[in-house]
Write a protein that holds these residues in place. Structure first.
Motif, PDB file in Angstrom:
ATOM      1  N   SER A   1      40.596  69.863  10.217  1.00  0.00           N
ATOM      2  CA  SER A   1      39.772  68.253  11.179  1.00  0.00           C
ATOM      3  C   SER A   1      38.547  68.607  11.362  1.00  0.00           C
ATOM      4  CB  SER A   1      40.652  67.890  10.933  1.00  0.00           C
ATOM      5  OG  SER A   1      41.105  67.513  12.368  1.00  0.00           O
ATOM      6  N   GLY A   2      37.848  67.962  11.410  1.00  0.00           N
ATOM      7  CA  GLY A   2      36.662  68.284  13.180  1.00  0.00           C
ATOM      8  C   GLY A   2      36.010  67.143  12.845  1.00  0.00           C
TER       9      GLY A   2
ATOM     10  N   SER B   1      43.366  82.136   8.637  1.00  0.00           N
ATOM     11  CA  SER B   1      43.619  81.236   9.499  1.00  0.00           C
ATOM     12  C   SER B   1      42.652  80.094   9.906  1.00  0.00           C
ATOM     13  CB  SER B   1      42.471  82.444  10.696  1.00  0.00           C
ATOM     14  OG  SER B   1      43.387  81.839  12.202  1.00  0.00           O
ATOM     15  N   VAL B   2      44.095  78.872   9.821  1.00  0.00           N
ATOM     16  CA  VAL B   2      44.090  77.776  10.574  1.00  0.00           C
ATOM     17  C   VAL B   2      43.959  77.117  11.732  1.00  0.00           C
ATOM     18  CG1 VAL B   2      44.333  75.159   9.236  1.00  0.00           C
ATOM     19  CG2 VAL B   2      44.743  77.391   7.866  1.00  0.00           C
ATOM     20  N   VAL B   3      43.540  76.795  12.081  1.00  0.00           N
ATOM     21  CA  VAL B   3      43.275  76.530  13.741  1.00  0.00           C
ATOM     22  C   VAL B   3      43.133  75.070  13.914  1.00  0.00           C
ATOM     23  CG1 VAL B   3      43.231  78.782  14.895  1.00  0.00           C
ATOM     24  CG2 VAL B   3      41.501  77.323  14.243  1.00  0.00           C
ATOM     25  N   GLU B   4      43.366  74.095  14.915  1.00  0.00           N
ATOM     26  CA  GLU B   4      43.128  72.920  15.043  1.00  0.00           C
ATOM     27  C   GLU B   4      41.776  72.439  15.182  1.00  0.00           C
ATOM     28  OE1 GLU B   4      42.722  69.613  17.304  1.00  0.00           O
ATOM     29  OE2 GLU B   4      42.798  71.577  18.608  1.00  0.00           O
ATOM     30  N   TRP B   5      41.346  72.180  15.359  1.00  0.00           N
ATOM     31  CA  TRP B   5      39.615  71.541  15.202  1.00  0.00           C
ATOM     32  C   TRP B   5      39.066  72.163  16.677  1.00  0.00           C
ATOM     33  CZ3 TRP B   5      35.214  72.054  13.728  1.00  0.00           C
ATOM     34  CH2 TRP B   5      34.201  71.001  14.434  1.00  0.00           C
TER      35      TRP B   5
ATOM     36  N   GLY C   1      40.910  89.228  14.028  1.00  0.00           N
ATOM     37  CA  GLY C   1      39.713  89.283  12.548  1.00  0.00           C
ATOM     38  C   GLY C   1      38.734  88.812  11.864  1.00  0.00           C
ATOM     39  N   ALA C   2      39.479  87.521  12.476  1.00  0.00           N
ATOM     40  CA  ALA C   2      38.696  86.432  11.520  1.00  0.00           C
ATOM     41  C   ALA C   2      36.700  87.110  10.689  1.00  0.00           C
ATOM     42  CB  ALA C   2      38.171  85.398  11.868  1.00  0.00           C
ATOM     43  N   MET C   3      36.458  86.965  10.077  1.00  0.00           N
ATOM     44  CA  MET C   3      35.133  87.265   9.542  1.00  0.00           C
ATOM     45  C   MET C   3      34.754  86.712   9.169  1.00  0.00           C
ATOM     46  SD  MET C   3      37.020  90.263   7.092  1.00  0.00           S
ATOM     47  CE  MET C   3      38.538  91.517   7.372  1.00  0.00           C
ATOM     48  N   SER C   4      35.103  85.436   9.321  1.00  0.00           N
ATOM     49  CA  SER C   4      33.884  83.930   9.248  1.00  0.00           C
ATOM     50  C   SER C   4      35.005  82.848   9.657  1.00  0.00           C
ATOM     51  CB  SER C   4      33.984  83.780   7.901  1.00  0.00           C
ATOM     52  OG  SER C   4      34.993  83.430   7.214  1.00  0.00           O
ATOM     53  N   VAL C   5      33.901  82.057   9.987  1.00  0.00           N
ATOM     54  CA  VAL C   5      34.334  80.519  10.775  1.00  0.00           C
ATOM     55  C   VAL C   5      33.745  79.824  10.010  1.00  0.00           C
ATOM     56  CG1 VAL C   5      32.924  80.467  12.325  1.00  0.00           C
ATOM     57  CG2 VAL C   5      34.476  79.168  13.021  1.00  0.00           C
ATOM     58  N   ASN C   6      34.593  78.195   9.403  1.00  0.00           N
ATOM     59  CA  ASN C   6      33.871  77.742   8.912  1.00  0.00           C
ATOM     60  C   ASN C   6      33.282  76.226   9.292  1.00  0.00           C
ATOM     61  OD1 ASN C   6      35.357  74.751   7.674  1.00  0.00           O
ATOM     62  ND2 ASN C   6      33.474  75.287   6.355  1.00  0.00           N
ATOM     63  N   PHE C   7      31.980  76.109   9.788  1.00  0.00           N
ATOM     64  CA  PHE C   7      31.713  75.618  10.707  1.00  0.00           C
ATOM     65  C   PHE C   7      30.560  74.709  10.087  1.00  0.00           C
ATOM     66  CE2 PHE C   7      30.873  74.439  14.914  1.00  0.00           C
ATOM     67  CZ  PHE C   7      32.039  74.386  15.815  1.00  0.00           C
TER      68      PHE C   7
ATOM     69  N   ALA D   1      44.067  61.379  23.685  1.00  0.00           N
ATOM     70  CA  ALA D   1      44.358  62.703  24.461  1.00  0.00           C
ATOM     71  C   ALA D   1      43.858  63.980  23.773  1.00  0.00           C
ATOM     72  CB  ALA D   1      44.875  61.868  25.563  1.00  0.00           C
ATOM     73  N   ILE D   2      45.561  63.305  23.356  1.00  0.00           N
ATOM     74  CA  ILE D   2      45.681  64.593  22.777  1.00  0.00           C
ATOM     75  C   ILE D   2      44.565  65.792  21.828  1.00  0.00           C
ATOM     76  CG2 ILE D   2      46.469  66.106  20.908  1.00  0.00           C
ATOM     77  CD1 ILE D   2      49.393  63.947  21.367  1.00  0.00           C
ATOM     78  N   PHE D   3      43.763  64.040  20.751  1.00  0.00           N
ATOM     79  CA  PHE D   3      42.295  65.137  19.972  1.00  0.00           C
ATOM     80  C   PHE D   3      42.272  65.282  20.813  1.00  0.00           C
ATOM     81  CE2 PHE D   3      44.328  62.859  16.577  1.00  0.00           C
ATOM     82  CZ  PHE D   3      44.383  64.283  15.857  1.00  0.00           C
TER      83      PHE D   3
END
Lengths: 532, 317
Positions: free
Chosen positions: A372-373, A400-404, A422-428, B276-278
């Motif tokens: 999300s984000g 590679s899924v990371v929190e926003w 080592g990620a070759m792209s970032v979805n932004f 607060a977490i987000f």
């Protein structure tokens, strides 16, 4: 006596009818923000903060034209009526300020106020320096070196080097009232509850996390932008389903960013979905470090040709604009690129084969994505769609899924940082409102992460020359031409995986009238009325 | 009784210390940057470093912890990074709203749960017992946030009887006991009550069923005691355990309603916690977790003391 009473009664009726005719109701807006944006001047909460608490309560020297839905927004005079750069010294700018403007507290607006406001965010030794506003505003005006009030209505700004993007930078800086700050014991916390700007709306009530009530500023300097509503209420409603339910049950009249799956129900119930193209994109920002497969233009072009963007539309309830470039097709800076971004699987496969890949030799790439984000639309299904599309041309994507919040850190860190693993792209997704945020910051050699937001470490002499030309072209039309040329290079070199553009959907009750959705992150609320 | 209470109170101190350490460290472990909430995402590294220093986030963790605890001792929980407002104001306002919701849910859940459980326990292995068991299991099993959404669709969107969000008209968060506000409480309180109804009913059923088969119950009947008097004895025997379950449930209701508060935009501690977490708002996160954890500890203490008061056997163990 009887006649007098009748006269008074008639007057009372007439007055009531007149006020009924003028009364244009209350608009209750459900925002996506979890809190009321910072009210003291420079807002927080990103684009939404500026939209609802920035350009409503405050003005900047230069503003965006938000009156048309049919053409891209351009800069227009705000609190400055004109501005120009010195022909001899391209670092010196003169701004002529609008006369007769007053703050909500009645204080007159002068050049001294602009200096005071710039000190508020740039000068840590000044009495009015506010870290919270500085955090929001300082990074928006990197060109500014110094500033000086020449007289009440003339301001001079000196830049660190010639920089023709200064007018765009100045749109960010909002003017608070010095007199009000002094009346509030020089305490920004107190100002937050009772701020004063020069904007078309006054903040009447402010309860943190709960609501903000804005009322028209009758003495606003631009008659055409005096609000027609009696009141506009801002309510934080961060959860999409709660926002939708609040609209459907009549507790608010307008919501930002309705969840795509709720839109058919809303339309079925007579609610209006408003949307328009605006300077936003959804991309994969590609790594250009040595060894990255994205260094091969054939692979980049193939990936851009492998995605059926129209096929993605149902996923988003149709609320998207298929990418034809880095900027939306409607942008004044789109230009005329020769590489046609479209869905052409055969051409994509041919390019991949030319680059040495095929059914027996797949390309493996790792991609950073978030679940999300802000502005990310529906990142998981959209990325899975891209993953499946690329698989058809033998590009195997590992996510590679990371929190926003962590994603932002990895984006700031850049492709070379060990944390991106080592990620070759970032979805932004990108805010593309002006030359700097739209094009320069992503690919400037001087802004390679972590010094800036050039995540992929791209550095190209020809592109750098174009960026320099943008900054040194002071005629707006000529500058637009350089911007178009720059964007053409973005597209022709397939520098990003360009997928789609958001259309800023908002849903509103049928009684909300007169809203014109500008092609901008910000909007004009002055034309809105409520039809009871 | 007083010495038992003091003994239990002294035991709270190391628990509270442990809670403070854990909640301080927990939020540090999570990846992310608290400054994201207050700076444009493309702020320069230099600007980020300056802001980190301004908030004391550049200091070693033990120093940060010592400063935090030192301030806590003086009643200062710091300021929210995202809003700049005192954490204490943010947290206590939210906890009041959560407490209101939790107590309302408890007022709905506990009598219903006790009644259903007692009914099922008394008429064990009958159709009624099986029906109550089915209701209890359903209550515990149905995801309450889903139930909340369903109730919103029915009662807010389709029927328009009850509001779907906020603690008062127009997003208001300040409470007063009038119909305009109470109608905002109904849907979230009912939704939140469903799980504890199931848990309390299951517990009371098991207790009542077990106690009713014990010898002393037969002895009471043999002495000619009326059914009502016997049931009073059964209730007294079941009360201590039931009270402990209900006390814990009240703790869960207060701290465990993040999803419900999010669905209904209810301005409580769960909603505050999720924001607060987000936002990675460390001071707010630490303050909220600490207060909720201490509330839980306090609830346990109250339940223990109440159990001992009801059942003297507990004091002797």
């Amino acid at each position: 006596m009887l006649r007098l009473k009748a006269g008074i009664a008639a007057l009372a009726v007439a007055a009531t009818m007149a006020s009924a005719a003028m009364a244009q109701g209350t608009l209750r807006i459900g925002m996506t923000a979890a809190d009321i944006p910072l009210t003291t001047g420079q807002t927080d909460q990103g684009g939404e903060g500026m939209r609802f608490m920035g350009y409503t309560v405050y003005d900047s020297l230069i503003e965006w034209d938000l009156t048309s839905a049919d053409k891209p927004s351009v800069l227009i005079p705000g609190l400055a009526t004109e501005w120009s750069v010195d022909e001899e010294d391209k670092t010196k700018w003169t701004f002529t300020l609008r006369e007769g403007v007053t703050f909500h507290d009645g204080a007159p607006f002068t050049a001294a106020d602009v200096v005071w406001n710039l000190d508020k965010i740039l000068d840590e030794s000044s009495e009015q320096y506010d870290p919270r506003q500085s955090a929001q505003g300082k990074s928006r005006i990197p060109a500014v070196a110094s500033y000086e009030a020449i007289d009440d209505y003339t301001l001079e700004i000196t830049t660190k080097e010639p920089d023709a993007t200064l007018p765009y930078q100045m749109t960010w800086i909002l003017m608070s009232s010095k007199a009000n700050w002094e009346a509030m014991d020089k305490d920004w916390e107190k100002v937050a509850g009772s701020p004063s700007g020069t904007g078309p709306w006054k903040l009447e009530t402010f309860v943190p996390r709960e609501r903000a009530e804005l009322v028209p500023f009758a003495d606003y300097w631009d008659d055409s932008r005096v609000p027609q509503l009696d009141k506009m209420v801002l309510i934080p409603l961060p959860e999409p389903n709660a926002r939708s339910a609040a609209l459907l049950s009549g507790q608010v009249d307008w919501i930002e960013a309705p969840a795509p799956d709720t839109i058919p129900a809303m339309e079925g119930n007579g609610f209006v979905i408003s949307s328009n193209a605006y300077p936003h994109n959804w991309t994969w920002h590609l790594s250009r470090l040595e060894g990255s497969p994205w260094n091969d233009i054939r692979v980049r072009k193939a990936a851009n040709l492998a995605i059926d963007r129209e096929g993605m539309a149902p996923l988003l309830g149709g609320l998207m604009v298929p990418a034809k470039g880095f900027l939306p097709p409607s942008s004044q800076w789109f230009g005329n690129p020769s590489f046609d971004i479209s869905y052409d699987l055969d051409a994509a496969k041919a390019l991949m084969e030319e680059a040495g890949y095929g059914p027996d030799n797949h390309l493996q790439v790792k991609a950073l994505i978030s679940p999300s984000g802000s502005g990310q639309m529906l990142p998981l299904p959209m990325n899975e769609y891209v993953q499946q599309s690329l698989a058809e041309i033998w590009i195997d994507v590992e996510f590679s899924v990371v929190e926003w919040n962590q994603m932002i850190n990895l984006w700031r860190a850049g492709a070379a940082d060990p944390s991106v693993d080592g990620a070759m792209s970032v979805n932004f997704t990108y805010f593309l409102q002006d030359p700097f945020t739209g094009l320069i910051r992503h690919l400037d050699c001087n802004l390679i992460a972590p010094n800036g937001t050039n995540w992929g470490h791209y550095c190209d002499d020809e592109m750098q020359a174009l960026f320099s030309e943008i900054k040194n072209t002071f005629d707006p039309e000529a500058q637009d031409a350089v911007m178009r040329k720059t964007h053409e290079k973005y597209v022709d070199d397939a520098l990003f995986l360009m997928v789609t553009h958001d259309v800023a959907p908002r849903a509103m009750a049928p009684k909300v009238k007169g809203f014109v959705q500008a092609q901008n992150w910000y909007q004009n609320f002055s034309s809105i009325t409520i039809e009871e | 009784m007083l010495s038992y209470f003091l003994r239990r109170l002294i035991l709270v101190l190391p628990v509270a210390f442990g809670v403070s350490v854990i909640c301080f460290l927990l939020v540090q472990i999570a990846p992310g940057d608290p400054l994201t909430a207050i700076m444009p995402i493309d702020a320069t590294a230099e600007e980020q470093a300056a802001m980190r220093a301004a908030y004391g986030l550049d200091k070693p963790l033990p120093i940060q912890y010592a400063i935090w605890v030192g301030n806590l001792m003086q009643g200062d929980m710091g300021k929210s990074i995202a809003t700049g407002r005192p954490v204490a104001d943010e947290v206590f306002g939210a906890v009041q709203n959560s407490l209101l919701l939790a107590v309302s849910a408890a007022v709905i859940a506990f009598p219903i749960g006790i009644f259903l459980g007692f009914l099922a326990g008394y008429f064990r292995d009958t159709l009624l017992d099986r029906a109550v068991t089915a209701v209890s299991i359903t209550g515990v099993s149905v995801p309450n946030y889903w139930l909340g959404i369903v109730l919103v669709i029915i009662f807010s969107v389709n029927l328009g009887w009850l509001p779907s969000m906020g603690a008062g008209p127009g997003g208001s968060q300040s409470w007063s006991w009038d119909w305009l506000h109470i109608r905002h409480l109904i849907l979230p309180a009912v939704t939140l009550a469903v799980v504890p109804i199931g848990i309390v009913a299951r517990t009371v059923r098991a207790l009542a069923g077990d106690i009713l088969t014990q010898d002393f119950v037969q002895a009471l009947y043999a002495k000619g005691m009326s059914r009502g008097d016997v049931l009073r004895h059964v209730a007294r025997n079941a009360a201590a355990t039931a009270l402990s379950v209900m006390g814990l449930q009240l703790g869960y209701l207060l701290g465990g309603s993040i999803l419900i508060e999010t669905v209904f935009n209810w301005p409580g501690s769960g909603f505050l916690l999720s924001n607060a977490i987000f936002q990675r708002d460390l001071p707010l996160l630490q303050g909220t977790i600490l207060i909720l954890a201490l509330f839980f500890v306090a609830m346990n203490l109250i339940v223990d003391v109440a159990q001992a008061a009801i059942d003297p056997r507990i004091k002797r163990t």
